[in-house]
Motif scaffolding. Structure first.
Motif, PDB file in Angstrom:
ATOM      1  N   GLY A 170       0.819  -1.221   0.000  1.00  0.00           N
ATOM      2  CA  GLY A 170       0.000   0.000   0.000  1.00  0.00           C
ATOM      3  C   GLY A 170       0.846   1.263   0.000  1.00  0.00           C
ATOM      4  O   GLY A 170       2.058   1.216  -0.139  1.00  0.00           O
ATOM      5  N   LYS A 171       0.165   2.369   0.150  1.00  0.00           N
ATOM      6  CA  LYS A 171       0.869   3.658   0.200  1.00  0.00           C
ATOM      7  C   LYS A 171       1.405   3.890   1.603  1.00  0.00           C
ATOM      8  O   LYS A 171       0.767   3.504   2.574  1.00  0.00           O
ATOM      9  CB  LYS A 171      -0.138   4.780  -0.068  1.00  0.00           C
ATOM     10  CG  LYS A 171      -0.199   5.244  -1.480  1.00  0.00           C
ATOM     11  CD  LYS A 171      -0.892   6.612  -1.499  1.00  0.00           C
ATOM     12  CE  LYS A 171      -1.521   6.854  -2.834  1.00  0.00           C
ATOM     13  NZ  LYS A 171      -2.790   7.534  -2.755  1.00  0.00           N
ATOM     14  N   CYS A 172       2.536   4.550   1.710  1.00  0.00           N
ATOM     15  CA  CYS A 172       3.101   4.891   3.016  1.00  0.00           C
ATOM     16  C   CYS A 172       3.638   6.312   2.916  1.00  0.00           C
ATOM     17  O   CYS A 172       4.499   6.592   2.090  1.00  0.00           O
ATOM     18  CB  CYS A 172       4.222   3.904   3.330  1.00  0.00           C
ATOM     19  SG  CYS A 172       5.263   4.428   4.680  1.00  0.00           S
ATOM     20  N   PHE A 173       3.089   7.197   3.694  1.00  0.00           N
ATOM     21  CA  PHE A 173       3.505   8.605   3.540  1.00  0.00           C
ATOM     22  C   PHE A 173       3.387   9.386   4.847  1.00  0.00           C
ATOM     23  O   PHE A 173       2.748   8.955   5.805  1.00  0.00           O
ATOM     24  CB  PHE A 173       2.674   9.281   2.441  1.00  0.00           C
ATOM     25  CG  PHE A 173       1.201   9.250   2.734  1.00  0.00           C
ATOM     26  CD1 PHE A 173       0.440   8.152   2.386  1.00  0.00           C
ATOM     27  CD2 PHE A 173       0.594  10.320   3.362  1.00  0.00           C
ATOM     28  CE1 PHE A 173      -0.920   8.113   2.684  1.00  0.00           C
ATOM     29  CE2 PHE A 173      -0.767  10.291   3.654  1.00  0.00           C
ATOM     30  CZ  PHE A 173      -1.515   9.178   3.311  1.00  0.00           C
ATOM     31  N   HIS A 174       3.998  10.547   4.864  1.00  0.00           N
ATOM     32  CA  HIS A 174       4.023  11.438   6.030  1.00  0.00           C
ATOM     33  C   HIS A 174       2.761  12.305   6.050  1.00  0.00           C
ATOM     34  O   HIS A 174       2.194  12.596   4.996  1.00  0.00           O
ATOM     35  CB  HIS A 174       5.262  12.335   5.899  1.00  0.00           C
ATOM     36  CG  HIS A 174       5.555  13.141   7.125  1.00  0.00           C
ATOM     37  ND1 HIS A 174       5.011  14.389   7.346  1.00  0.00           N
ATOM     38  CD2 HIS A 174       6.340  12.877   8.196  1.00  0.00           C
ATOM     39  CE1 HIS A 174       5.449  14.853   8.503  1.00  0.00           C
ATOM     40  NE2 HIS A 174       6.258  13.963   9.040  1.00  0.00           N
ATOM     41  N   SER A 175       2.347  12.742   7.233  1.00  0.00           N
ATOM     42  CA  SER A 175       1.124  13.544   7.350  1.00  0.00           C
ATOM     43  C   SER A 175       1.220  14.835   6.521  1.00  0.00           C
ATOM     44  O   SER A 175       0.201  15.403   6.120  1.00  0.00           O
ATOM     45  CB  SER A 175       0.856  13.916   8.806  1.00  0.00           C
ATOM     46  OG  SER A 175       1.921  14.681   9.316  1.00  0.00           O
ATOM     47  N   ARG A 176       2.426  15.263   6.254  1.00  0.00           N
ATOM     48  CA  ARG A 176       2.618  16.450   5.416  1.00  0.00           C
ATOM     49  C   ARG A 176       1.962  16.272   4.043  1.00  0.00           C
ATOM     50  O   ARG A 176       1.504  17.236   3.435  1.00  0.00           O
ATOM     51  CB  ARG A 176       4.125  16.653   5.235  1.00  0.00           C
ATOM     52  CG  ARG A 176       4.477  17.889   4.500  1.00  0.00           C
ATOM     53  CD  ARG A 176       5.968  17.908   4.240  1.00  0.00           C
ATOM     54  NE  ARG A 176       6.327  19.161   3.618  1.00  0.00           N
ATOM     55  CZ  ARG A 176       6.110  19.462   2.358  1.00  0.00           C
ATOM     56  NH1 ARG A 176       5.538  18.584   1.568  1.00  0.00           N
ATOM     57  NH2 ARG A 176       6.439  20.629   1.873  1.00  0.00           N
TER      58      ARG A 176
END
Ligand SMILES: Cc1cc2nc3c(=O)[nH]c(=O)nc-3n(C[C@H](O)[C@H](O)[C@H](O)COP(=O)(O)OP(=O)(O)OC[C@H]3O[C@@H](n4cnc5c(N)ncnc54)[C@H](O)[C@@H]3O)c2cc1C
Ligand SMILES: *[C@@H]1O[C@H](CO)[C@@H](O)[C@H](O)[C@H]1NC(C)=O
Length: 283
Positions: A170-176
């Motif tokens: 899946g996608k993995c990203f920062h809250s930014r």
């Protein structure tokens, strides 16, 4: 007559605007460089642009309008206690106009990371500031430099702390890089981190996503409402001179006990395994 001292201000967000104002009040000559085409910094919603702070669409302030206004420029009465980011941007724009700050700002001008000491710094204390405008570099000498370039610009995504993450499809990203919940419709989302952004985003996603998981945190967290006792904004009640006086003058054991009693009044953190370690305080 001595010449006014020249001050370079890097950035026209909240800090930059306050700095321009203070310079004017002190009889200094400010020049503010802003790399974007508007004031407001973080509060100017602009999607995820490289090299600048970025917020999600729904960001509301966590401090009340009574606590976060410029001293001589109260928010309009019809603004709510806690404001959507568009309202803050409106306020900042009104402030800059009313106090005549815009003429000191040069937009679309970027300062280089390194501000250097002028060759005769030892006697004059002056600085060389290099800027870039339309691809052209310029250098100018200033008596002082105020760095107001923001502190929420670069995300910290410690992927190496999550072994096996490279197998995750899946996608993995920062809250930014989180902007709005729509794209998560029907998805399962794991939010890591129980800070302001983590809680905000998990709550918002819970209305849209199929499932949201917000596992406990490393060292607990105070979970609290913006609205505090008797309906007052939390910061007006908790961040007071009297509170600071008590904290500084009571024995630690007693002041910690009072603080925890207050924080646990609505919500017993122990029941959720959320009790912050070492009596960590918000203020
Ligand atoms: C999600 C979130 C919610 C928040 N909520 C609150 C809140 O409710 N209340 C509160 O008080 N604070 C809040 N904050 C804290 C916030 O950081 C401050 O309110 C404030 O925006 C900081 O202003 P600043 O001027 O220091 O930085 P920024 O707003 O980041 O502005 C920096 C400016 O400098 C410019 N710049 C940067 N580098 C250069 C360069 N090299 N050359 C030229 N220009 C440059 C940028 O383009 C930008 O305009 C929140 C932060 C986040 C992330
Ligand atoms: C408000 O939220 C921002 C972003 O999470 C944080 O940096 C700041 O400390 C918070 N302010 C208060 C008063 O809790």
């Amino acid at each position: 007559m001595t010449k006014n001292k020249k001050v370079a201000i890097i950035g026209a967000g909240v800090s930059g605007l306050a700095s321009i104002r203070s310079c004017l009040e002190e009889g200094l000559e400010p020049t503010c460089f802003e790399k974007s085409n508007d004031i407001g910094g973080l509060w100017k919603f602009s999607g995820s642009k490289e090299g600048r702070a970025s917020i999600y669409k729904s960001v509301f302030t966590n401090s009340s309008k009574e606590m976060m206004c410029f001293p001589d420029f109260p928010y309009p009465d019809n603004f709510p206690n806690f404001m959507h980011n568009i309202k803050i941007q409106e306020y900042l724009t009104a402030f800059a106009k009313e106090k005549n700050l815009l003429k000191y700002i040069q937009f679309k001008v970027r300062c280089y990371q390194h501000v250097n000491k002028h060759p005769d710094f030892a006697t004059t204390g002056q600085w060389d500031v290099t800027t870039e405008r339309d691809g052209k570099r310029e250098s100018a000498v200033f008596d002082a430099v105020m760095v107001c370039s923001g502190h929420h610009v670069y995300p910290n995504l410690p992927k190496e702390s999550f072994p096996g993450l490279n197998h995750f499809k899946g996608k993995c990203f920062h809250s930014r890089d989180y902007k709005e919940p729509g794209v998560f419709k029907g998805k399962r989302v794991l939010v890591v981190g129980l800070g302001n952004s983590g809680c905000d985003i998990a709550t918002e996603l819970s209305h849209t996503a199929e499932q949201v998981l917000l596992p406990g945190s490393r060292s607990g967290s105070w979970v609290m409402s913006r609205v505090w006792h008797n309906g007052y904004p939390w910061d007006m009640v908790l961040i007071t001179r009297f509170g600071t006086f008590l904290k500084n003058n009571l024995p630690t054991a007693i002041s910690d006990w009072l603080y925890m009693k207050q924080m646990n009044a609505r919500f017993k953190h122990e029941n959720y395994g959320l009790m912050p370690l070492n009596g960590h305080r918000l203020s």
